[in-house]
Design a protein around this motif. Sequence first.
Motif, PDB file in Angstrom:
ATOM      1  N   THR A   1       0.013  11.923   0.461  1.00  0.00           N
ATOM      2  CA  THR A   1      -0.396  10.533   0.672  1.00  0.00           C
ATOM      3  C   THR A   1       0.751   9.565   0.414  1.00  0.00           C
ATOM      4  O   THR A   1       0.936   8.577   1.136  1.00  0.00           O
ATOM      5  N   GLN A   2       1.547   9.850  -0.608  1.00  0.00           N
ATOM      6  CA  GLN A   2       2.682   8.979  -0.921  1.00  0.00           C
ATOM      7  C   GLN A   2       3.769   9.076   0.139  1.00  0.00           C
ATOM      8  O   GLN A   2       4.507   8.116   0.367  1.00  0.00           O
TER       9      GLN A   2
ATOM     10  N   PRO B   1       2.536   6.552   3.452  1.00  0.00           N
ATOM     11  CA  PRO B   1       1.837   5.356   2.954  1.00  0.00           C
ATOM     12  C   PRO B   1       1.364   4.479   4.092  1.00  0.00           C
ATOM     13  O   PRO B   1       1.837   4.571   5.239  1.00  0.00           O
TER      14      PRO B   1
ATOM     15  N   ARG C   1       6.394  13.789  -4.855  1.00  0.00           N
ATOM     16  CA  ARG C   1       5.545  12.877  -4.106  1.00  0.00           C
ATOM     17  C   ARG C   1       4.448  13.665  -3.405  1.00  0.00           C
ATOM     18  O   ARG C   1       4.694  14.743  -2.860  1.00  0.00           O
TER      19      ARG C   1
ATOM     20  N   ASP D   1       0.858  -1.181   0.000  1.00  0.00           N
ATOM     21  CA  ASP D   1       0.000   0.000   0.000  1.00  0.00           C
ATOM     22  C   ASP D   1       0.896   1.234   0.000  1.00  0.00           C
ATOM     23  O   ASP D   1       1.565   1.528   0.978  1.00  0.00           O
ATOM     24  N   GLY D   2       0.923   1.944  -1.098  1.00  0.00           N
ATOM     25  CA  GLY D   2       1.824   3.080  -1.235  1.00  0.00           C
ATOM     26  C   GLY D   2       3.070   2.700  -2.006  1.00  0.00           C
ATOM     27  O   GLY D   2       3.348   1.523  -2.248  1.00  0.00           O
TER      28      GLY D   2
END
Length: 370
Positions: A155-156, A159, A152, A113-114
């Motif tokens: 959110t990135q 993660p 980035r 995730d990420g």
Amino acid sequence: MGYSGARGGLEAILAAEDLVRRARDHAPAPWAPNEQITARFRLAVDRVMGEAGLYHADTSAAALRQAEGDPLEAAHLVRAHRSTLPRLAVSEPIDPDEMVVLRRIVPAFREPDGPQLLGRTTDYTGRLLEQPAGPPPRRSHTPATPPERTERTETQRRPGRFLDLLRKLDLVVDHRRVDDPEPFDITRKPARPPAERSAALASMARAETGALVALWYRSILGPDGDIHEVTLGEVRHGRLPLRVRHPHTGNPVRVGEFRATEAEAIEDLDGADEDRSRFDVGYGLCFGHNERKAIAMANLDVANRRFGRTGPLEQLLLLTTDGLDSAGFLEHLKLPHYVTFRSMVERKQAMRAAAEAGPRVAEPAGQECR
């Protein structure tokens, strides 16, 4: 242990210290300011901060320069300096999920995730020694790829965790506690087995990096019979907020930030009394960018929970990994030990004389000695 007070040695000691200062401060090479040491030797500075237990890059850089590049001696200097500082406040607990990630790798899962953020690393380059004749030419900051591919989002940079995925699949043993016990403060009280988990983690966070890696390697090879298999779940390096309570309002206030390295290790449970349908997870967190220490911490956290109470691991972890303790005991061997060694020599001579004299002839029974 016996020690001999050496008289007349003060002049020699002062001369030796003066020689160190003259060779260090008046060397033919230019003086290296703190900014240059921090920029050029950032990993060494981070290691000193972690082993000293004081997050301040300038202080660690100055100590590294004074110690002539010896990280352990530099950590000793910083820890001694830290003991003179007042404790103005105690920082608030922070959620590691608040970390603004600068580097993140998930070796255990291909598509976590990420994003996978390789960041600043030489893990994937050949170990070829570069010997430039001078400083490299200044490069332009034009990125090799379009900016939209390198920038980035928020959110990135934050993660989700690989551990959260395992929790959703009900594949890990959950060690989270409902209560929130006060963490063990190893700066005020030495940790001794049996110890709380917070004491073990704090000891590892301040341990000498090489000693911790060696102890981890010993636990993996299994000379004590503790055979176990580990998988590295996730490693992160990033910035975390620092908060304290406002003295007047009592509200948490952000006063700065610090960099930290975090690691989670996955253990395949296979013991007779263990839940073999789940994994166990170990955790490591330390100051600065020090992935070796964080990874060793995470693996030893699991190993200590599984084998620490039945073998020597916990004792080794708490009592032998502090670099200042072990190196201090080693360094004291260079002090005068004349009395100690002389007594050892006299015991050897007495034993030899007794052996050469042979056994004593026993007196006949019933006779009195007059």
